[in-house]
Design a protein around this motif. Structure first.
Motif, PDB file in Angstrom:
ATOM      1  N   ILE A  11       0.830  -1.207   0.000  1.00  0.00           N
ATOM      2  CA  ILE A  11       0.000   0.000   0.000  1.00  0.00           C
ATOM      3  C   ILE A  11       0.862   1.253   0.000  1.00  0.00           C
ATOM      4  CG2 ILE A  11      -1.615   1.353   1.412  1.00  0.00           C
ATOM      5  CD1 ILE A  11      -2.884  -1.352   2.227  1.00  0.00           C
ATOM      6  N   THR A  12       1.895   1.266   0.830  1.00  0.00           N
ATOM      7  CA  THR A  12       2.742   2.458   0.891  1.00  0.00           C
ATOM      8  C   THR A  12       3.587   2.608  -0.370  1.00  0.00           C
ATOM      9  OG1 THR A  12       4.403   1.234   2.155  1.00  0.00           O
ATOM     10  CG2 THR A  12       2.814   2.544   3.403  1.00  0.00           C
ATOM     11  N   CYS A  14       2.468   1.891  -3.291  1.00  0.00           N
ATOM     12  CA  CYS A  14       1.495   2.538  -4.182  1.00  0.00           C
ATOM     13  C   CYS A  14       1.330   4.012  -3.851  1.00  0.00           C
ATOM     14  CB  CYS A  14       0.149   1.826  -4.103  1.00  0.00           C
ATOM     15  SG  CYS A  14       0.168   0.196  -4.848  1.00  0.00           S
ATOM     16  N   MET A  15       1.455   4.351  -2.557  1.00  0.00           N
ATOM     17  CA  MET A  15       1.378   5.758  -2.153  1.00  0.00           C
ATOM     18  C   MET A  15       2.560   6.562  -2.681  1.00  0.00           C
ATOM     19  SD  MET A  15       0.053   5.544   1.783  1.00  0.00           S
ATOM     20  CE  MET A  15       0.116   7.309   2.019  1.00  0.00           C
ATOM     21  N   ILE A  16       3.610   5.900  -3.076  1.00  0.00           N
ATOM     22  CA  ILE A  16       4.764   6.582  -3.649  1.00  0.00           C
ATOM     23  C   ILE A  16       4.612   6.689  -5.166  1.00  0.00           C
ATOM     24  CG2 ILE A  16       7.260   6.458  -3.981  1.00  0.00           C
ATOM     25  CD1 ILE A  16       7.343   4.910  -1.276  1.00  0.00           C
ATOM     26  N   PRO A  19       0.812   8.826  -6.791  1.00  0.00           N
ATOM     27  CA  PRO A  19       0.780  10.288  -6.852  1.00  0.00           C
ATOM     28  C   PRO A  19       1.776  10.863  -7.863  1.00  0.00           C
ATOM     29  CG  PRO A  19       0.794   9.591  -4.584  1.00  0.00           C
ATOM     30  CD  PRO A  19       1.045   8.380  -5.412  1.00  0.00           C
ATOM     31  N   ILE A  36       2.286  13.158   0.179  1.00  0.00           N
ATOM     32  CA  ILE A  36       1.875  11.755   0.129  1.00  0.00           C
ATOM     33  C   ILE A  36       3.083  10.847  -0.040  1.00  0.00           C
ATOM     34  CG2 ILE A  36       0.557  10.044  -1.181  1.00  0.00           C
ATOM     35  CD1 ILE A  36      -1.429  12.291  -1.851  1.00  0.00           C
ATOM     36  N   ALA A  37       4.012  11.215  -0.932  1.00  0.00           N
ATOM     37  CA  ALA A  37       5.184  10.378  -1.175  1.00  0.00           C
ATOM     38  C   ALA A  37       6.097  10.331   0.052  1.00  0.00           C
ATOM     39  CB  ALA A  37       5.949  10.891  -2.387  1.00  0.00           C
ATOM     40  N   GLY A  40       4.379   8.007   2.532  1.00  0.00           N
ATOM     41  CA  GLY A  40       4.495   6.636   2.036  1.00  0.00           C
ATOM     42  C   GLY A  40       5.900   6.086   2.203  1.00  0.00           C
ATOM     43  N   TRP A  44       6.836   2.974   4.516  1.00  0.00           N
ATOM     44  CA  TRP A  44       7.432   1.839   3.809  1.00  0.00           C
ATOM     45  C   TRP A  44       8.700   1.377   4.507  1.00  0.00           C
ATOM     46  CZ3 TRP A  44      11.932   0.639   1.173  1.00  0.00           C
ATOM     47  CH2 TRP A  44      11.885  -0.488   0.370  1.00  0.00           C
TER      48      TRP A  44
END
Length: 65
Positions: A11-12, A14-16, A19, A36-37, A40, A44
């Motif tokens: 999930i994290t 993907c958060m990188i 966005p 957000i990055a 994340g 991570w």
């Protein structure tokens, strides 16, 4: 615990990636991408070592250098 850590790691990740892709497409602004990055990335680095750590062989503690 390892399955939860793997899920959070994915999930994290993907958060990188997501966005950054949305910024490249022009959908969101740079300050939001940075926030957000950064979040994340931090999360991570917390969860990934939990499931990626490896066990040392039994004799590794007995070897003198």
């Amino acid at each position: 615990m390892k399955n939860f850590a793997k899920m959070m790691s994915l999930i994290t990740l993907c958060m990188i990636v997501v966005p950054c892709s949305l910024f490249f497409a022009g959908a969101i602004e740079l300050p939001l991408v940075k926030s957000i990055a950064l979040f994340g990335t931090i999360v991570w680095f917390i969860f990934t070592p939990i499931w990626m750590s490896r066990q040392l062989p039994v004799d590794a503690a007995e070897v003198e250098i």
